[in-house]
Design a protein around this motif. Sequence first.
Motif, PDB file in Angstrom:
ATOM      1  N   SER A   1     -24.732  -2.028  -8.462  1.00 44.28           N
ATOM      2  CA  SER A   1     -25.951  -1.355  -8.923  1.00 44.28           C
ATOM      3  C   SER A   1     -26.995  -2.376  -9.354  1.00 44.28           C
ATOM      4  N   VAL A   2     -26.566  -3.432 -10.014  1.00 49.39           N
ATOM      5  CA  VAL A   2     -27.497  -4.485 -10.421  1.00 49.39           C
ATOM      6  C   VAL A   2     -28.044  -5.210  -9.189  1.00 49.39           C
ATOM      7  N   ALA A   3     -27.196  -5.491  -8.201  1.00 46.55           N
ATOM      8  CA  ALA A   3     -27.643  -6.183  -6.987  1.00 46.55           C
ATOM      9  C   ALA A   3     -28.678  -5.344  -6.235  1.00 46.55           C
TER      10      ALA A   3
ATOM     11  N   GLY B   1     -19.432 -17.377  -5.998  1.00 42.82           N
ATOM     12  CA  GLY B   1     -20.184 -17.487  -4.745  1.00 42.82           C
ATOM     13  C   GLY B   1     -20.535 -16.121  -4.170  1.00 42.82           C
ATOM     14  N   TRP B   2     -19.586 -15.187  -4.259  1.00 45.66           N
ATOM     15  CA  TRP B   2     -19.832 -13.834  -3.768  1.00 45.66           C
ATOM     16  C   TRP B   2     -20.950 -13.181  -4.574  1.00 45.66           C
ATOM     17  N   LEU B   3     -20.873 -13.283  -5.887  1.00 37.23           N
ATOM     18  CA  LEU B   3     -21.890 -12.686  -6.753  1.00 37.23           C
ATOM     19  C   LEU B   3     -23.272 -13.269  -6.455  1.00 37.23           C
ATOM     20  N   GLU B   4     -23.338 -14.567  -6.324  1.00 38.35           N
ATOM     21  CA  GLU B   4     -24.628 -15.219  -6.069  1.00 38.35           C
ATOM     22  C   GLU B   4     -25.180 -14.868  -4.689  1.00 38.35           C
ATOM     23  N   ALA B   5     -24.297 -14.659  -3.726  1.00 41.98           N
ATOM     24  CA  ALA B   5     -24.749 -14.361  -2.368  1.00 41.98           C
ATOM     25  C   ALA B   5     -25.251 -12.931  -2.215  1.00 41.98           C
ATOM     26  N   THR B   6     -24.875 -12.039  -3.124  1.00 42.19           N
ATOM     27  CA  THR B   6     -25.250 -10.636  -2.959  1.00 42.19           C
ATOM     28  C   THR B   6     -26.500 -10.244  -3.734  1.00 42.19           C
ATOM     29  N   ILE B   7     -27.031 -11.148  -4.522  1.00 42.17           N
ATOM     30  CA  ILE B   7     -28.309 -10.891  -5.189  1.00 42.17           C
ATOM     31  C   ILE B   7     -29.357 -11.736  -4.473  1.00 42.17           C
ATOM     32  N   PRO B   8     -30.463 -11.122  -4.075  1.00 43.38           N
ATOM     33  CA  PRO B   8     -31.488 -11.875  -3.326  1.00 43.38           C
ATOM     34  C   PRO B   8     -32.077 -12.994  -4.177  1.00 43.38           C
ATOM     35  N   ARG B   9     -31.844 -14.234  -3.715  1.00 45.60           N
ATOM     36  CA  ARG B   9     -32.217 -15.392  -4.523  1.00 45.60           C
ATOM     37  C   ARG B   9     -33.116 -16.384  -3.791  1.00 45.60           C
ATOM     38  N   ASP B  10     -33.295 -16.228  -2.492  1.00 48.34           N
ATOM     39  CA  ASP B  10     -34.179 -17.141  -1.768  1.00 48.34           C
ATOM     40  C   ASP B  10     -35.161 -16.313  -0.931  1.00 48.34           C
ATOM     41  N   PRO B  11     -36.221 -16.936  -0.431  1.00 47.16           N
ATOM     42  CA  PRO B  11     -37.254 -16.161   0.281  1.00 47.16           C
ATOM     43  C   PRO B  11     -36.720 -15.323   1.437  1.00 47.16           C
TER      44      PRO B  11
ATOM     45  N   ALA C   1     -35.533  -9.939   3.492  1.00 49.33           N
ATOM     46  CA  ALA C   1     -34.595  -9.002   4.126  1.00 49.33           C
ATOM     47  C   ALA C   1     -34.398  -7.768   3.250  1.00 49.33           C
ATOM     48  N   GLY C   2     -34.272  -7.982   1.959  1.00 44.65           N
ATOM     49  CA  GLY C   2     -34.111  -6.857   1.043  1.00 44.65           C
ATOM     50  C   GLY C   2     -35.334  -5.955   1.018  1.00 44.65           C
ATOM     51  N   ARG C   3     -36.506  -6.543   1.082  1.00 48.08           N
ATOM     52  CA  ARG C   3     -37.747  -5.751   1.080  1.00 48.08           C
ATOM     53  C   ARG C   3     -37.846  -4.914   2.357  1.00 48.08           C
ATOM     54  N   VAL C   4     -37.444  -5.466   3.497  1.00 46.47           N
ATOM     55  CA  VAL C   4     -37.454  -4.690   4.737  1.00 46.47           C
ATOM     56  C   VAL C   4     -36.413  -3.581   4.648  1.00 46.47           C
ATOM     57  N   LEU C   5     -35.238  -3.900   4.130  1.00 48.97           N
ATOM     58  CA  LEU C   5     -34.185  -2.890   3.989  1.00 48.97           C
ATOM     59  C   LEU C   5     -34.681  -1.715   3.146  1.00 48.97           C
ATOM     60  N   LEU C   6     -35.344  -2.005   2.047  1.00 48.05           N
ATOM     61  CA  LEU C   6     -35.866  -0.938   1.194  1.00 48.05           C
ATOM     62  C   LEU C   6     -36.884  -0.079   1.938  1.00 48.05           C
ATOM     63  N   ALA C   7     -37.711  -0.701   2.760  1.00 45.16           N
ATOM     64  CA  ALA C   7     -38.691   0.064   3.530  1.00 45.16           C
ATOM     65  C   ALA C   7     -38.001   1.021   4.504  1.00 45.16           C
ATOM     66  N   LEU C   8     -36.791   0.673   4.910  1.00 40.09           N
ATOM     67  CA  LEU C   8     -36.057   1.504   5.875  1.00 40.09           C
ATOM     68  C   LEU C   8     -35.159   2.548   5.201  1.00 40.09           C
ATOM     69  N   TRP C   9     -34.974   2.455   3.897  1.00 37.23           N
ATOM     70  CA  TRP C   9     -34.093   3.409   3.205  1.00 37.23           C
ATOM     71  C   TRP C   9     -34.520   4.853   3.407  1.00 37.23           C
ATOM     72  N   GLU C  10     -35.810   5.123   3.279  1.00 37.77           N
ATOM     73  CA  GLU C  10     -36.273   6.500   3.424  1.00 37.77           C
ATOM     74  C   GLU C  10     -35.904   7.040   4.806  1.00 37.77           C
ATOM     75  N   TYR C  11     -36.068   6.206   5.813  1.00 35.61           N
ATOM     76  CA  TYR C  11     -35.678   6.617   7.165  1.00 35.61           C
ATOM     77  C   TYR C  11     -34.180   6.870   7.236  1.00 35.61           C
ATOM     78  N   ALA C  12     -33.402   6.025   6.583  1.00 37.86           N
ATOM     79  CA  ALA C  12     -31.946   6.171   6.617  1.00 37.86           C
ATOM     80  C   ALA C  12     -31.493   7.454   5.922  1.00 37.86           C
TER      81      ALA C  12
END
Length: 195
Positions: free
Chosen positions: A162-164, A88-98, A103-114
């Motif tokens: 790293s895979v997640a 359950g932990w493994l499945e919850a940490t890889i983006p699997r639903d819209p 959320a992951g795409r927004v997070l990536l957009a903010l990485w450069e700022y971080a």
Amino acid sequence: MPKIIDHDQRRRDIVEVAKRIILKGGFEAATMRSIAAEAGFANGALKHYFPGKESIVAATFETILQQMAQGVESATAHPATAEEALRGWLEATIPRDPEQIAAGRVLLALWEYAMSNDSLADLYRGHLANWRSSLVERMEAARDEGAIREQDYVAAANEYISVAVGATVINLMYPDGDRVSDYQAYIDQFLARLR
């Protein structure tokens, strides 16, 4: 009688607007003007809730990390076995639903700022450290249950994280979840190797 305003809810609403704008147009699209317009505020009214774009970005970054942590917690709340908790932990940490993919795409957009904001970089490093220790704990519990063998759990956790993170990056190009079956296959292979 004056209308009672829930200021905390307004802040959450503004963060949601910022997330939508970043998702559609990237970090640069999230200006104070665009956030105010989309949220239905006068241009200067956002300052009552956030002093500037940096504070909105920080709140958005923190909100996404909290949502990710809550998703993991809810996915692993009532497992029957330690092995189920691990899966359950493994499945919850890889983006699997819209929602997770967005959320992951927004997070990536903010990485450069971080990268140029020490407090946000520390926040994200802390998030990754919590993920690693949480995954190691779940692997140790599965080992104690006899479901997986003894091994270097920290190395395995680092590989998985790293895979997640990589799956989140790949979703920039596959926002419709076209690669979710690949992630599921990886989780199955990862668990097989742990056994």
